[in-house]
Design an enzyme around this catalytic site. Structure first.
Site, mmCIF file in Angstrom:
data_model
loop_
_atom_site.group_PDB
_atom_site.id
_atom_site.type_symbol
_atom_site.label_atom_id
_atom_site.label_comp_id
_atom_site.label_asym_id
_atom_site.label_seq_id
_atom_site.Cartn_x
_atom_site.Cartn_y
_atom_site.Cartn_z
ATOM 1 N N GLY A 16 34.165 36.334 31.184
ATOM 2 C CA GLY A 16 33.454 37.428 31.859
ATOM 3 C C GLY A 16 32.041 37.582 31.340
ATOM 4 O O GLY A 16 31.511 38.697 31.270
ATOM 5 N N GLY A 17 31.415 36.470 30.985
ATOM 6 C CA GLY A 17 30.112 36.499 30.331
ATOM 7 C C GLY A 17 28.954 36.921 31.208
ATOM 8 O O GLY A 17 27.851 37.148 30.696
ATOM 9 N N GLY A 77 29.328 39.607 33.266
ATOM 10 C CA GLY A 77 29.632 40.984 33.633
ATOM 11 C C GLY A 77 28.788 41.999 32.881
ATOM 12 O O GLY A 77 27.925 41.658 32.063
ATOM 13 N N TYR A 78 29.076 43.256 33.134
ATOM 14 C CA TYR A 78 28.278 44.364 32.598
ATOM 15 C C TYR A 78 28.227 44.346 31.074
ATOM 16 O O TYR A 78 27.151 44.431 30.473
ATOM 17 C CB TYR A 78 28.869 45.685 33.091
ATOM 18 C CG TYR A 78 28.092 46.903 32.664
ATOM 19 C CD1 TYR A 78 26.834 47.168 33.200
ATOM 20 C CD2 TYR A 78 28.610 47.805 31.739
ATOM 21 C CE1 TYR A 78 26.113 48.285 32.819
ATOM 22 C CE2 TYR A 78 27.896 48.922 31.359
ATOM 23 C CZ TYR A 78 26.652 49.159 31.899
ATOM 24 O OH TYR A 78 25.945 50.267 31.510
ATOM 25 N N LEU A 79 29.372 44.221 30.431
ATOM 26 C CA LEU A 79 29.395 44.122 28.974
ATOM 27 C C LEU A 79 29.370 42.666 28.523
ATOM 28 O O LEU A 79 28.806 42.348 27.480
ATOM 29 C CB LEU A 79 30.638 44.822 28.407
ATOM 30 C CG LEU A 79 30.709 44.907 26.888
ATOM 31 C CD1 LEU A 79 29.527 45.711 26.333
ATOM 32 C CD2 LEU A 79 32.019 45.533 26.426
ATOM 33 N N GLY A 80 29.956 41.786 29.319
ATOM 34 C CA GLY A 80 30.039 40.383 28.933
ATOM 35 C C GLY A 80 28.702 39.750 28.646
ATOM 36 O O GLY A 80 28.534 39.000 27.671
ATOM 37 N N LYS A 123 24.471 35.502 39.239
ATOM 38 C CA LYS A 123 25.344 35.127 38.120
ATOM 39 C C LYS A 123 25.114 33.679 37.701
ATOM 40 O O LYS A 123 25.134 33.358 36.505
ATOM 41 C CB LYS A 123 26.804 35.368 38.497
ATOM 42 C CG LYS A 123 27.169 36.839 38.594
ATOM 43 C CD LYS A 123 28.660 37.043 38.793
ATOM 44 C CE LYS A 123 29.006 38.531 38.781
ATOM 45 N NZ LYS A 123 30.456 38.765 38.936
ATOM 46 N N LYS A 165 46.382 47.969 29.780
ATOM 47 C CA LYS A 165 45.867 47.480 28.502
ATOM 48 C C LYS A 165 46.979 47.404 27.459
ATOM 49 O O LYS A 165 46.989 46.486 26.620
ATOM 50 C CB LYS A 165 44.722 48.374 28.018
ATOM 51 C CG LYS A 165 43.440 48.180 28.821
ATOM 52 C CD LYS A 165 42.294 49.034 28.297
ATOM 53 C CE LYS A 165 41.014 48.765 29.089
ATOM 54 N NZ LYS A 165 39.869 49.575 28.610
ATOM 55 N N ARG A 198 48.270 44.300 25.234
ATOM 56 C CA ARG A 198 48.432 44.401 23.777
ATOM 57 C C ARG A 198 49.816 43.923 23.332
ATOM 58 O O ARG A 198 49.946 43.173 22.356
ATOM 59 C CB ARG A 198 48.236 45.851 23.319
ATOM 60 C CG ARG A 198 46.801 46.317 23.247
ATOM 61 C CD ARG A 198 46.724 47.655 22.531
ATOM 62 N NE ARG A 198 45.368 48.163 22.427
ATOM 63 C CZ ARG A 198 45.012 49.181 21.653
ATOM 64 N NH1 ARG A 198 45.932 49.792 20.918
ATOM 65 N NH2 ARG A 198 43.761 49.595 21.612
#
Length: 312
Positions: free
Chosen positions: A10-11, A13-16, A44, A139, A143
């Protein structure tokens, strides 16, 4: 001991994209999974090429091709997932179950950071408002799969993304601060924690080679950024030299408004409810050994006031 090799899922993306930059900045050999699903999204593609020119490696792989995931994982020591869990954009949390299988199959990964980066699901899965609880539940499914597979992990709880919360003065659906009025949720005094997304990425990368963070949840809760909505608004008012008109929205009216929205928006507003009306993010204590700004005092994090200055 050398720095770990890092694969980021996800590089773009918003955080990626921020995780990629932080990984490169901290000297890690950095790999980005280039999925064919990106298609002809030129923005992208150009971002990936830009990262490649900065020294990152692009690795072709897809969640539809298990062997390609395994081969990508075999190239690195650390895997970081930044798959989106935001319903109003895209929601792919459970795709990570295939990534967990690939990491287990490869057998070489010494640390996995799954896509968490919000509130700690283990703390709130029993009290979170529906339908937003679905994100926490999923999530927790991931986990449990990680821990059952015996994969070394670090969970990063980054609380509120500044771009989503501070930009709109903690109002849902607003990303620019008003100079006229603001809706105050309840009494506006519930404390929350706001973090610059670049700082979140910096702290996350810091954890990957740190034995202190192995198989732990790390909370990004820097002291200057633990504020109520009213304190955020006051900070903004000080910066612009003007007092805003304040309109109070009761919890009852808030909940009534949620029922009129589409499912994806209801999920998002559920999280705003838990943060703004319940004060969930500051409802428990964490130790110094679990808090990122204390673990890494060398990182100069962005305060709420410093962040808001960009909008003046």
């Amino acid at each position: 001991m050398g720095k770990s090799k890092v694969l980021i899922i996800g590089g773009t993306g918003y955080l990626g994209r921020r995780l990629v930059k932080a990984s490169l900045a901290q000297g890690h050999e950095t790999y980005i999974l280039h999925r064919p699903e990106i298609g002809v999204d030129i923005d992208k593609v150009e971002m990936l090429i830009s990262f490649k020119m900065q020294g990152a490696h692009l690795v072709h792989g897809s969640f539809k091709d298990f062997n390609s995931l395994v081969e990508a994982v075999k190239l690195v020591d650390v895997v970081i997932s930044a798959i989106s869990g935001v319903h109003i954009r895209s929601h792919q949390i459970l795709l990570q179950l295939k990534l967990v299988e690939a990491i287990k199959e490869a057998g070489n990964v010494k640390r996995f950071l799954p896509s968490e980066f919000g509130m700690d699901p283990a703390k709130f899965m029993d009290t979170a408002m529906e339908p937003g609880k679905v994100t926490l539940d999923e999530k927790m499914v991931v986990r449990k799969a990680i821990e059952k597979a015996g994969i070394p992990f670090t969970y990063v709880s980054a609380n509120c993304f500044a771009g989503y919360f501070l930009g709109g003065l903690c109002q849902f659906g607003k990303i620019l601060p008003s100079r006229d009025f603001v809706i105050i949720h309840g009494d506006g005094n519930k404390k929350a924690i706001f973090n610059n997304e670049d700082d979140i990425a910096t702290y996350a990368i810091k954890t990957i080679d740190d034995p202190r963070t192995l198989n732990k949840t790390i909370y990004i809760s820097p002291p200057k950024n633990i504020l109520s909505q009213r304190e955020v608004v006051q900070t903004w008012e000080k910066l612009i030299g003007k007092e805003l008109q304040k309109i109070t929205l009761s919890k009852e009216d808030f909940l009534a408004s949620v029922k009129e929205l589409e499912y994806a928006q209801q999920v998002g507003l559920s999280h705003y409810h838990d943060v703004n009306y319940q004060g969930c993010l500051t409802s428990f204590e964490i130790g110094d050994e679990e808090e990122a700004s204390k673990l890494y005092p060398e990182v100069k994090y962005t305060s709420v006031e410093e962040y808001l200055k960009r909008y003046v």
